[in-house]
Motif scaffolding. Structure first.
Motif, short mmCIF file in Angstrom:
data_model
loop_
_atom_site.label_atom_id
_atom_site.label_comp_id
_atom_site.label_asym_id
_atom_site.label_seq_id
_atom_site.Cartn_x
_atom_site.Cartn_y
_atom_site.Cartn_z
N ALA A 50 0.83 -1.20 0.00
CA ALA A 50 0.00 0.00 0.00
C ALA A 50 0.87 1.25 0.00
O ALA A 50 1.96 1.27 0.60
N LYS A 51 0.41 2.28 -0.64
CA LYS A 51 1.19 3.51 -0.79
C LYS A 51 1.64 4.07 0.56
O LYS A 51 2.75 4.58 0.70
N LYS A 52 0.77 3.96 1.56
CA LYS A 52 1.07 4.54 2.87
C LYS A 52 1.96 3.65 3.73
O LYS A 52 2.51 4.11 4.74
N ASN A 53 2.11 2.38 3.34
CA ASN A 53 2.87 1.44 4.16
C ASN A 53 4.34 1.38 3.74
O ASN A 53 4.83 0.35 3.25
N THR A 54 5.04 2.48 3.93
CA THR A 54 6.45 2.54 3.53
C THR A 54 7.33 1.66 4.41
O THR A 54 8.37 1.16 3.96
#
Length: 262
Positions: free
Chosen positions: A225-229
């Motif tokens: 997910a984009k937010k799960n760096t």
């Protein structure tokens, strides 16, 4: 003091002593350690040799499956694979149903706007498959105006749609596209080269053949997910370690019969 009172007093003292001794003998139970959270991974499990279901064990196997399990082991977490359609993988990531996806997914600028990609773990390209007795289709240029089978949501589908006057038929899985070719419903299948090669090998070259040069050069990545760096960084670190310790090469040789390109 009566005998009854004396007996009762002795009994009370005995019960108290036994009770205290019992308390001293009961060691405190150690606190249970929380189990590490499982890594939920989505995959289109009909894309051999990267991910497919073993007919005997019914387990998901393939290059991607071995790789993500090795990555999970390196990270110290269990991996739970969920089979789903390829075009549903990114929406499932965005909706939080899965933590990551490994499914021979080509890294593209469009997809990178929606998800985080790991470092590339496989280099591929698109190729075309035709029936074994077809001697008229020899290159992608020859596909103009022809009937082409592709898997929905893939780069193969995107490229096929650019071919002039081509009649595109989209299928949910790669095997369905190959079945349509065998049945004569289409003139060619456009898909990833290693998947086409695996299909030809399994069929013994009797039904189909690969023609022409690969149309593109592509790289596969593991998506989060984009937010799960944080998870993306952990996957990259694990992938680097597998390449250093030789485990990645072992998995590559197991499925492709040769060492990975340097």
């Amino acid at each position: 003091m009566s005998k009854k009172l004396i007996a009762f007093s002795i009994l009370a003292i005995f019960v108290m002593v036994v009770g205290l001794a019992g308390c001293g003998q009961q060691p405190a139970k150690p606190a249970e350690q929380p189990k590490p959270k499982a890594l939920k991974v989505g995959s289109d499990t009909a894309f051999a040799p990267f991910e497919f279901q073993d007919e005997k064990t019914k387990e998901y196997v393939g290059f991607d499956m071995d790789l993500i399990k090795a990555i999970g082991k390196q990270m110290g977490v269990e991996v739970e694979v969920q089979g789903m359609g390829f075009d549903g993988l990114i929406p499932a990531l965005e909706g939080g149903q899965i933590d990551a996806t490994i499914s021979a997914m080509t890294i593209t600028p469009e997809r990178a706007q929606k998800v985080n990609f790991s470092k590339p773990y496989y280099k591929s390209g698109l190729s075309m498959v035709v029936k074994a007795d077809n001697n008229t289709l020899k290159s992608f240029k020859d596909l103009e105006g022809k009937r082409i089978a592709v898997q929905i949501g893939t780069t193969g589908a995107d490229e096929a749609k650019k071919i002039k006057d081509a009649k595109i038929r989209e299928f949910n899985t790669a095997p369905e596209a190959f079945i349509e070719l065998k049945a004569g419903g289409v003139d060619a299948v456009v898909n990833d080269l290693p998947v086409n090669e695996y299909y030809i090998a399994q069929a013994g070259g009797k039904d189909a053949k690969i023609v022409g040069e690969p149309l593109t050069s592509e790289e596969y990545g593991i998506a989060t997910a984009k937010k799960n760096t944080e998870l993306a960084d952990k996957i990259n670190k694990a992938l680097d370690e597998l390449k250093k310790n030789g485990e990645y090469e072992k998995i590559y040789v197991k499925w492709f019969g040769k060492k990975p390109p340097q």
